[in-house]
Write an enzyme that holds these catalytic residues in place. Structure first.
Site, mmCIF file in Angstrom:
data_model
loop_
_atom_site.group_PDB
_atom_site.id
_atom_site.type_symbol
_atom_site.label_atom_id
_atom_site.label_comp_id
_atom_site.label_asym_id
_atom_site.label_seq_id
_atom_site.Cartn_x
_atom_site.Cartn_y
_atom_site.Cartn_z
ATOM 1 N N GLU A 22 0.690 -1.504 -0.478
ATOM 2 C CA GLU A 22 0.149 -0.143 0.334
ATOM 3 C C GLU A 22 0.980 1.131 -0.190
ATOM 4 O O GLU A 22 1.512 1.341 0.933
ATOM 5 C CB GLU A 22 -1.023 -0.166 0.872
ATOM 6 C CG GLU A 22 -1.901 -1.192 1.488
ATOM 7 C CD GLU A 22 -2.770 -1.395 2.501
ATOM 8 O OE1 GLU A 22 -2.157 -0.483 3.622
ATOM 9 O OE2 GLU A 22 -2.854 -2.558 2.900
ATOM 10 N N GLU A 74 -4.488 -6.076 3.223
ATOM 11 C CA GLU A 74 -3.263 -6.589 4.146
ATOM 12 C C GLU A 74 -3.750 -8.218 3.006
ATOM 13 O O GLU A 74 -2.478 -8.530 2.553
ATOM 14 C CB GLU A 74 -3.227 -6.374 5.510
ATOM 15 C CG GLU A 74 -2.617 -5.609 5.234
ATOM 16 C CD GLU A 74 -3.409 -4.286 5.378
ATOM 17 O OE1 GLU A 74 -4.867 -3.752 5.658
ATOM 18 O OE2 GLU A 74 -3.134 -2.881 6.033
ATOM 19 N N PHE A 98 1.812 -0.898 9.517
ATOM 20 C CA PHE A 98 2.056 -1.201 10.366
ATOM 21 C C PHE A 98 1.616 -2.619 10.581
ATOM 22 O O PHE A 98 1.347 -3.162 10.538
ATOM 23 C CB PHE A 98 0.887 -0.502 11.539
ATOM 24 C CG PHE A 98 1.015 1.086 11.415
ATOM 25 C CD1 PHE A 98 1.823 1.803 11.645
ATOM 26 C CD2 PHE A 98 0.309 1.617 9.606
ATOM 27 C CE1 PHE A 98 2.054 3.102 12.328
ATOM 28 C CE2 PHE A 98 0.489 3.191 9.943
ATOM 29 C CZ PHE A 98 1.669 4.228 10.506
ATOM 30 N N ASP A 146 0.348 -3.568 13.809
ATOM 31 C CA ASP A 146 -0.441 -3.605 14.519
ATOM 32 C C ASP A 146 -1.727 -4.674 12.920
ATOM 33 O O ASP A 146 -2.505 -5.559 13.734
ATOM 34 C CB ASP A 146 -1.138 -2.299 14.532
ATOM 35 C CG ASP A 146 -0.022 -1.889 15.291
ATOM 36 O OD1 ASP A 146 -0.288 -1.806 16.465
ATOM 37 O OD2 ASP A 146 0.237 -1.086 14.577
ATOM 38 N N PHE A 147 -1.249 -4.930 12.342
ATOM 39 C CA PHE A 147 -2.292 -5.202 11.419
ATOM 40 C C PHE A 147 -1.776 -6.671 10.401
ATOM 41 O O PHE A 147 -2.536 -7.322 9.380
ATOM 42 C CB PHE A 147 -2.251 -4.226 10.301
ATOM 43 C CG PHE A 147 -2.718 -2.903 10.424
ATOM 44 C CD1 PHE A 147 -4.414 -3.108 11.124
ATOM 45 C CD2 PHE A 147 -2.277 -1.660 9.918
ATOM 46 C CE1 PHE A 147 -5.100 -1.784 11.641
ATOM 47 C CE2 PHE A 147 -2.937 -0.360 10.574
ATOM 48 C CZ PHE A 147 -4.429 -0.593 11.757
ATOM 49 N N HIS A 176 -1.720 1.147 16.293
ATOM 50 C CA HIS A 176 -0.565 1.181 15.435
ATOM 51 C C HIS A 176 0.792 1.682 16.092
ATOM 52 O O HIS A 176 1.688 2.179 15.345
ATOM 53 C CB HIS A 176 -0.859 3.092 14.912
ATOM 54 C CG HIS A 176 -2.491 2.703 14.084
ATOM 55 N ND1 HIS A 176 -3.204 2.873 14.421
ATOM 56 C CD2 HIS A 176 -2.131 2.451 12.310
ATOM 57 C CE1 HIS A 176 -4.239 3.114 13.107
ATOM 58 N NE2 HIS A 176 -3.641 3.151 12.544
#
Length: 328
Positions: A26, A57, A80, A82-83, A126
């Site tokens: 992305e 993702e 990030f 976190d994803f 994040h």
């Protein structure tokens, strides 16, 4: 060279070296990456090898797995960490097992790059360091560099590895600068730790930004006459067990410093390795981690939440009985 430039140079050199390498994610192409790690790659290598994907993702991880199985060597970016749960199926259930379930006939050479870590005021979803989520996955390598030189050398090694690699980049290191010399650099060695500071009283073990916190803590401890050795693991899977044992043989005390919750963290694995293989050399083992709750958004609370240099030094003083006497 800045850490982020080291990442870009590693990608550029691998794109140039091997036409099977492709980079996508992305905003990695036209925009050059959310943390400015990939500017110029699209213009240099073209849209067939460096391209943007939709904000999914799940989709880009599936595309990475499929293209790796078909002969490419994809490097994808998850903005990030976190994803990263969204790439779990392709990375954990498919890519990391493909070598085994194909009767060792087919490997999956893909790299997932992702920005991790707190201290940047990005809030609870994040700022995480999701090592624990992937640490127990056989077939998946985990790389976590702390310097620009290592970032470049280890990313080149990750791209050349025939197995899936999760490459973690701490956000607070992107602006770090280091003289790495001119021209191309050699690929590093995955699974090899580095001694960043020699010492004789206690071993501090960490990765990424934690290494720099440990080095700063070691300087504070030196004022109290405590000589700390600092080990940069660089790769969390495979783990350099020999480096841990060699340091413990000198210091007899080890603290594993992890930016993450204590329960199930990689620091616990380091202590387990030390206990299993170096018990005769051990006087003390402990962990320094974050509290067991999400990362605060408030700047003051976030700073207090993280295991910084002062907290590390204070923990060592307390374990060595220096908590009061050293300050008088």
């Amino acid at each position: 060279m800045e850490f982020r430039v080291a990442i870009r140079d590693a990608l550029a050199e691998e794109l140039e070296r091997d036409e099977r390498v492709v980079v996508f994610g992305e905003d990695v192409a036209a925009a050059g990456g959310v943390f400015v790690t990939t500017p110029g790659l699209l213009e240099r290598f073209g849209p067939d090898r460096v391209f943007d994907t939709p904000i999914s993702e799940l989709a880009l991880a599936g595309a990475a797995f499929g293209s790796a199985v078909c002969g490419l060597r994809p490097v994808i970016e998850i903005m990030f960490g976190d994803f990263l749960p969204l790439v779990m199926d392709s990375l954990v259930n498919q890519a990391s097992k493909y070598w085994y379930i194909s009767n060792e006939q087919a490997s999956v050479p893909l790299v997932v790059r992702s920005a991790v870590g707190a201290g940047g005021r990005f809030g609870a979803i994040h700022s995480q360091s999701p090592v624990t989520w992937f640490h127990a996955v056989p077939g998946l390598k985990l790389v976590a560099p702390s310097t620009p030189a290592d970032a470049k050398a280890l990313l080149k090694a990750a791209v050349r590895d025939d197995n899936p690699v999760l490459f973690l980049e701490h956000k607070r290191l992107y602006s770090m600068k280091e003289d790495v010399g001119g021209g191309r650099s050699e690929a590093g060695e995955l699974g090899s730790a580095a001694v960043r500071r020699d010492g004789s009283d206690v071993t501090l073990v960490s990765v990424m930004k934690g290494v720099h916190d440990c080095l700063a803590a070691a300087e504070l401890l030196a004022e109290d006459g405590i000589d700390a050795e600092v080990i940069d693991l660089r790769t969390l899977r495979p783990l350099d067990r020999a480096a841990i044992a060699e340091s413990l043989a000198k210091t007899n005390r080890l603290a594993a410093v992890e930016e993450g919750p204590r329960t199930g963290g990689w620091a616990g694995e380091v202590l387990a390795v030390a206990a299993e293989e170096s018990l005769d050399d051990v006087d003390d083992l402990w962990r320094i981690t974050t509290p067991e709750h999400p990362i605060p958004y408030s700047p003051s609370l976030e700073d207090a939440f993280l295991p910084g240099a002062e907290a590390i030094a204070e923990s060592v003083r307390a374990r060595l009985g220096f908590a009061v006497t050293a300050r008088d």
